[in-house]
Design an enzyme around this catalytic site. Structure first.
Site, mmCIF file in Angstrom:
data_model
loop_
_atom_site.group_PDB
_atom_site.id
_atom_site.type_symbol
_atom_site.label_atom_id
_atom_site.label_comp_id
_atom_site.label_asym_id
_atom_site.label_seq_id
_atom_site.Cartn_x
_atom_site.Cartn_y
_atom_site.Cartn_z
ATOM 1 N N SER A 199 26.661 0.914 46.041
ATOM 2 C CA SER A 199 26.285 1.297 44.677
ATOM 3 C C SER A 199 26.509 0.194 43.662
ATOM 4 C CB SER A 199 27.061 2.553 44.260
ATOM 5 O OG SER A 199 26.807 3.615 45.139
ATOM 6 N N HIS A 246 30.295 0.839 39.742
ATOM 7 C CA HIS A 246 28.996 0.954 39.088
ATOM 8 C C HIS A 246 28.933 0.116 37.816
ATOM 9 C CE1 HIS A 246 27.796 5.040 41.100
ATOM 10 N NE2 HIS A 246 28.208 4.128 41.969
#
Length: 295
Positions: A199, A246
């Site tokens: 991610s 993230h």
């Protein structure tokens, strides 16, 4: 070379690539002034030229230094513009299959700070000398939904970005973002909390894509909406998602992506790869600070 975004009333006047009529573009060949998309751009001493003008200008075919078209970022246009994206997806799938076959492998690839925690001296984790976890965790997934979502995102976003940047620059953004996300996770998360997944790198590709679309004056609403949706999931407590990875990946992707598409042509490679090196150096600094705290 940028053009102001047009309104709905003059949508028909938005130029499209003369070789790819389905692609809008704000760049024109400096010789014939025909609109050209990133795939058709050939870097010239001033601006970009289309493949036809490059061939015609050399007299007997392509010029020696412009034998292959260049991307907007200066990379070489290849026959398979998604090759690295396919390879990255293949590596992720291979690691996932290996983890499903032997669950004990998961302990060896996830990212965590230290074990055992203070006051004991760490014997495993990054603080214990296992720095490889920054890279291995980028390719490790445990749940089917996790790898499914990440690989779909990598295909949708990574493929077009690879075509626009070129392979080497695309890979530099990918790893700089993934490692930066891992470094921020290591710095801020609990040292005993394990994290994994691609991610961070994928959020970096989101950031670089947003910068590229702004550079080309494309409609930003789709990528912004996608980012907002992903950030909502990121900060949803019930999802148990590593928001540090993230955010770290997103910031690194924006920074390196900006360098890729805005670097001055005369110092393009120096600025592009130099920016990636700075991002990695800052990530290393965060890792060293956190390691000092845990040992």
């Amino acid at each position: 070379m940028d053009q102001a975004a047009g309104s709905a009333q003059d949508a028909r006047s938005v130029p499209v690539c003369y070789r790819h009529p389905d692609r809008e573009t704000g760049v024109r060949c400096t010789r014939c002034e025909r609109p050209i998309c990133p795939e058709c751009m050939v870097s010239a001493s001033v601006g970009f030229q289309c493949p036809d003008c490059v061939r015609g200008g050399s007299g007997t075919g392509h010029a020696p230094q412009a034998s292959r078209p260049r991307t907007l970022a200066g990379g070489t246009v290849t026959a398979d513009p998604r090759l690295l994206t396919k390879i990255l997806i293949g590596i992720n799938l291979a690691v996932f299959i290996a983890i499903q076959a032997d669950r004990s492998l998961l302990d060896d690839v996830v990212l965590y700070g230290a074990w055992p925690p203070k006051p004991f001296t760490p014997t495993s984790g990054v603080a214990g000398g296992e720095w490889y976890r920054f890279a291995s965790s980028m390719f490790a997934h445990e749940q089917y939904w996790h790898i499914g979502f990440n690989m779909l995102s990598l295909w949708w976003v990574g493929g077009p970005l690879e075509a626009a940047l070129g392979r080497a620059r695309y890979l530099a953004v990918y790893f700089a973002s993934g490692l930066a996300g891992g470094a921020l996770t290591y710095l801020l998360a609990s040292p005993t909390t394990a994290s994994l997944g691609a991610s961070g790198a994928i959020f970096g590709l989101f950031g670089a894509t947003a910068v590229l679309m702004r550079r080309l004056n494309y409609d930003m609403r789709p990528v912004i909406a996608l980012l907002v949706i992903n950030l909502i999931f990121t900060f949803n407590p019930s999802m148990n998602i590593s928001w540090e990875a993230h955010i770290g990946g997103l910031v690194a992707g924006v920074v390196t992506g900006y360098a890729m598409v805005h670097a001055p042509r005369e110092r393009r490679s120096l600025v592009q790869y130099g920016t990636c090196a700075v991002v990695l150096a800052l990530s290393l600094a965060l890792v060293l600070v956190r390691t000092a705290q845990l040992t």
